[in-house]
Design a protein around this motif. Structure first.
Motif, short mmCIF file in Angstrom:
data_model
loop_
_atom_site.label_atom_id
_atom_site.label_comp_id
_atom_site.label_asym_id
_atom_site.label_seq_id
_atom_site.Cartn_x
_atom_site.Cartn_y
_atom_site.Cartn_z
N ARG A 20 8.28 29.93 26.09
CA ARG A 20 9.11 28.90 26.71
C ARG A 20 9.22 29.06 28.22
NH1 ARG A 20 13.43 29.54 21.74
NH2 ARG A 20 12.13 28.49 20.20
N ALA A 21 8.42 29.97 28.78
CA ALA A 21 8.50 30.22 30.21
C ALA A 21 8.14 28.98 31.01
CB ALA A 21 7.58 31.38 30.59
N ARG A 22 7.42 28.05 30.40
CA ARG A 22 7.01 26.85 31.13
C ARG A 22 8.20 25.98 31.53
NH1 ARG A 22 3.11 24.28 26.92
NH2 ARG A 22 2.92 26.44 26.26
N VAL A 23 9.36 26.16 30.89
CA VAL A 23 10.53 25.34 31.23
C VAL A 23 11.78 26.14 31.53
CG1 VAL A 23 9.72 23.34 29.91
CG2 VAL A 23 11.17 25.06 28.79
N ALA A 80 18.23 30.63 33.85
CA ALA A 80 18.41 30.29 32.44
C ALA A 80 18.00 31.45 31.54
CB ALA A 80 17.62 29.04 32.09
N ALA A 81 16.97 32.18 31.95
CA ALA A 81 16.50 33.30 31.13
C ALA A 81 17.55 34.38 30.99
CB ALA A 81 15.23 33.88 31.74
N LEU A 136 20.18 31.56 25.15
CA LEU A 136 18.95 30.80 25.27
C LEU A 136 18.09 30.88 24.02
CD1 LEU A 136 17.34 29.01 27.15
CD2 LEU A 136 16.17 31.05 27.97
N ALA A 137 18.12 32.01 23.32
CA ALA A 137 17.27 32.15 22.14
C ALA A 137 17.58 31.09 21.11
CB ALA A 137 17.45 33.54 21.54
N LEU A 152 14.86 24.38 33.20
CA LEU A 152 16.29 24.43 32.85
C LEU A 152 17.11 24.87 34.05
CD1 LEU A 152 15.26 24.43 29.86
CD2 LEU A 152 17.09 26.04 29.39
N ARG A 153 18.15 24.08 34.34
CA ARG A 153 19.02 24.43 35.45
C ARG A 153 20.48 24.48 35.06
NH1 ARG A 153 15.58 26.91 38.75
NH2 ARG A 153 13.86 25.58 39.38
N GLY A 154 20.82 24.07 33.82
CA GLY A 154 22.22 24.12 33.43
C GLY A 154 22.47 23.41 32.12
N THR A 155 23.74 23.25 31.78
CA THR A 155 24.16 22.62 30.53
C THR A 155 25.00 21.39 30.83
OG1 THR A 155 26.16 23.99 30.38
CG2 THR A 155 24.16 24.84 29.34
#
Length: 313
Positions: A228-231, A236-237, A242-243, A256-259
């Motif tokens: 999922r490193a592409r996004v 986020a990591a 995240l899992a 990914l930058r937030g929720t």
């Protein structure tokens, strides 16, 4: 999705053109009626294994064949929830548990969720009947995973065999991909993993701008891949959740930058945007524009508001 009408979509559930049922990874999906009959048999062994793993002990003394047929008779007489099925079956197998008995039908029968479950802004309890009873057709007993694999690559390629297997929950799909090598194009990612795609599939340049997106929990942009490193942005990591991807998330330039969260009560709809780190104004503006469209889609008759904060506050 241009011009998408959720009410018209709901009507296709009621017309039984679309069906909600347990498929990939033994989770609920919406597919066409035709695909439901084709896909469900592919996942029957997976569902059986998950039933044994999760409920093997309380079902040890249960005649699963009899419990399955008893469940079939019950739900074809009237749609029922798993809890309702379990309450009936516990009378015959009192040494078991109602929750385990209720899962027998979900895992050993092809079960479709009936409306109003899934209808736009209506919903209801998750009641089921058999897919065959709901559609008046038999399952496709001779299906192979080949068509599903090729359609996965059409949607998610370039992707690896591990990506594919994580997305659907099945194993031993390398041999399926190998059967179709002559129809595919291959790549290697930064780690040397072999990726597959359809020759004519779009593959935008890595510098192509990606518009901001508000994504739901468990979106296929995550579930579709092992890697999922592409996004996944660096910030986020670091998030422990995240899992499971158990928050609605937003992306900026494809990462990914937030929720986010949408609350629609008492005639007011509020979209809360919570980045992992403060965002520059150049990123906030398109998020607010897309957020306004999201509010209009979900609550067109309500008053709208957008608030900002930081994830975890």
């Amino acid at each position: 999705m241009e011009g998408f009408d959720p009410v018209a979509f709901s009507e296709r559930y009621e017309a039984r053109e679309f069906v909600r049922l347990s498929l990939m990874r033994c989770t609920i999906h919406t597919v066409t009626a035709r695909d439901a009959l084709m896909l469900q048999p592919l996942f029957q062994d997976l569902m059986r294994r998950i039933l044994k793993t999760n409920f093997g002990k309380p079902l040890a003394s249960v005649d699963l064949g009899r419990a399955t047929e008893r469940s079939r008779a019950l739900v074809e007489e009237r749609p029922m929830t798993a809890g309702e099925i379990g309450k009936v079956l516990i009378e015959e197998w009192p040494d078991s548990r109602p929750d385990a008995l209720g899962m027998v039908s979900r895992h050993l029968l092809a079960m479709a969720q009936v409306t109003p479950r899934g209808l736009w802004q209506r919903g209801g309890l998750a009641r089921h009947t058999t897919l065959q009873h709901w559609l008046g057709k038999d399952l496709n007993a001779d299906v192979t995973p080949d068509a599903m694999v090729m359609r996965y690559l059409a949607a998610f390629g370039p992707a690896s065999v591990r990506d594919l297997q994580l997305w659907c929950g099945l194993t031993k799909l390398a041999e399926v991909v190998d059967r179709h090598r002559g129809e595919l194009i291959t790549f290697r990612d930064e780690n040397g993993v072999e990726l597959f795609d359809l020759p004519d599939a779009p593959r935008p340049d890595e510098d192509t701008p990606a518009p901001v997106r508000f994504l739901p929990e468990y979106d296929n942009v995550f579930i579709g891949y092992k890697d999922r490193a592409r996004v996944v942005s660096d910030e986020a990591a670091e998030a422990v959740w995240l899992a499971n991807v158990n928050y609605p998330v937003f992306t900026v330039d494809g990462f990914l930058r937030g929720t986010w969260n949408l609350d629609n009560t008492k005639g007011k709809a509020t979209l809360s945007i919570r980045p992992f780190k403060p965002l520059p104004a150049a990123d906030r503006a398109p998020l607010e524009e897309e957020g306004a469209a999201l509010l209009a889609f979900h609550a067109k008759d309500a008053d709208h508001d957008i608030t900002w904060g930081l994830h975890g506050d």
